[in-house]
Enzyme design. Structure first.
Site, mmCIF file in Angstrom:
data_model
loop_
_atom_site.group_PDB
_atom_site.id
_atom_site.type_symbol
_atom_site.label_atom_id
_atom_site.label_comp_id
_atom_site.label_asym_id
_atom_site.label_seq_id
_atom_site.Cartn_x
_atom_site.Cartn_y
_atom_site.Cartn_z
ATOM 1 N N GLU A 1 -37.075 -21.293 18.827
ATOM 2 C CA GLU A 1 -38.171 -22.239 19.014
ATOM 3 C C GLU A 1 -37.736 -23.549 18.370
ATOM 4 O O GLU A 1 -37.061 -23.537 17.342
ATOM 5 C CB GLU A 1 -39.404 -21.660 18.337
ATOM 6 C CG GLU A 1 -40.394 -22.638 17.822
ATOM 7 C CD GLU A 1 -41.368 -21.953 16.870
ATOM 8 O OE1 GLU A 1 -41.919 -20.894 17.208
ATOM 9 O OE2 GLU A 1 -41.550 -22.507 15.787
ATOM 10 N N VAL B 1 -26.695 -29.088 10.679
ATOM 11 C CA VAL B 1 -25.387 -29.691 10.455
ATOM 12 C C VAL B 1 -25.625 -30.868 9.514
ATOM 13 O O VAL B 1 -26.524 -31.679 9.748
ATOM 14 C CB VAL B 1 -24.749 -30.168 11.783
ATOM 15 C CG1 VAL B 1 -23.421 -30.867 11.524
ATOM 16 C CG2 VAL B 1 -24.570 -29.000 12.743
ATOM 17 N N ASN C 1 -37.187 -32.909 19.666
ATOM 18 C CA ASN C 1 -35.835 -32.853 19.119
ATOM 19 C C ASN C 1 -34.831 -32.842 20.273
ATOM 20 O O ASN C 1 -34.283 -31.811 20.653
ATOM 21 C CB ASN C 1 -35.667 -31.619 18.227
ATOM 22 C CG ASN C 1 -34.369 -31.629 17.454
ATOM 23 O OD1 ASN C 1 -33.428 -32.329 17.802
ATOM 24 N ND2 ASN C 1 -34.320 -30.833 16.405
ATOM 25 N N TYR D 1 -28.720 -26.823 22.980
ATOM 26 C CA TYR D 1 -29.066 -25.482 23.443
ATOM 27 C C TYR D 1 -28.949 -25.363 24.961
ATOM 28 O O TYR D 1 -28.510 -24.323 25.467
ATOM 29 C CB TYR D 1 -30.462 -25.083 22.960
ATOM 30 C CG TYR D 1 -30.509 -24.848 21.473
ATOM 31 C CD1 TYR D 1 -29.695 -23.889 20.873
ATOM 32 C CD2 TYR D 1 -31.347 -25.583 20.650
ATOM 33 C CE1 TYR D 1 -29.721 -23.667 19.510
ATOM 34 C CE2 TYR D 1 -31.384 -25.370 19.284
ATOM 35 C CZ TYR D 1 -30.568 -24.407 18.720
ATOM 36 O OH TYR D 1 -30.599 -24.187 17.370
#
Length: 146
Positions: free
Chosen positions: A101, A69, A106, A113
């Site tokens: 993956e 994004v 992060n 997720y």
């Protein structure tokens, strides 16, 4: 800005590859056009891609390979919209699960997720050149999964 993801058209692959360069992917428009690869895009009002996702359809599964994004458009739900569209695309293509993956450090991507129903399936220690682990995530797409 249109907030709905849609499949990227051939003429949009070069701008999408430029957006993916934010991640240092180095992928070209021809890489994005590979046979079993599907790209989704969300555009701004001026026609530039604000967000994009690249999905590979494997024999049984599908894999999210890239999601980005544009920095100025983050935290507006675009990533979640793309992941939801990828789930539906993979399910519609008859795949049993969606995998990916990501870097263990992060946190923003991991939170996204997890909100979208992915669970950690494994870890690759010191996978990245700087020694950071990679997390392997999975989301089953069976009946009743949303």
């Amino acid at each position: 800005m249109s907030q709905e993801p849609r499949p990227a058209e051939a003429h949009e692959l070069a701008p999408l590859a430029t957006l993916f360069a934010v991640l240092g992917s180095g992928w070209t428009a021809s890489d994005l056009a590979a046979a079993q690869r599907r790209c989704l895009v969300i555009h701004s009002g001026d026609g530039e891609p604000e967000a994009g996702l690249c999905l590979e359809l494997l024999p049984d599964d599908a894999e999210i390979q890239l999601l980005v994004v544009r920095p100025g458009a983050r935290r507006a739900g675009l990533g979640a919209r793309l992941v939801t569209a990828a789930i539906e695309l993979a399910r519609g293509a008859g795949r049993s699960c969606l995998i990916l993956e990501l870097r263990a450090d992060n946190g923003a991507a991991l939170a996204l997720y997890r909100r979208c129903g992915f669970e950690e399936e494994g870890r690759r220690p010191r996978y990245y050149p700087d020694g950071t682990d990679a997390l392997l995530l999975r989301r089953d797409l069976g009946r009743g999964a949303t």
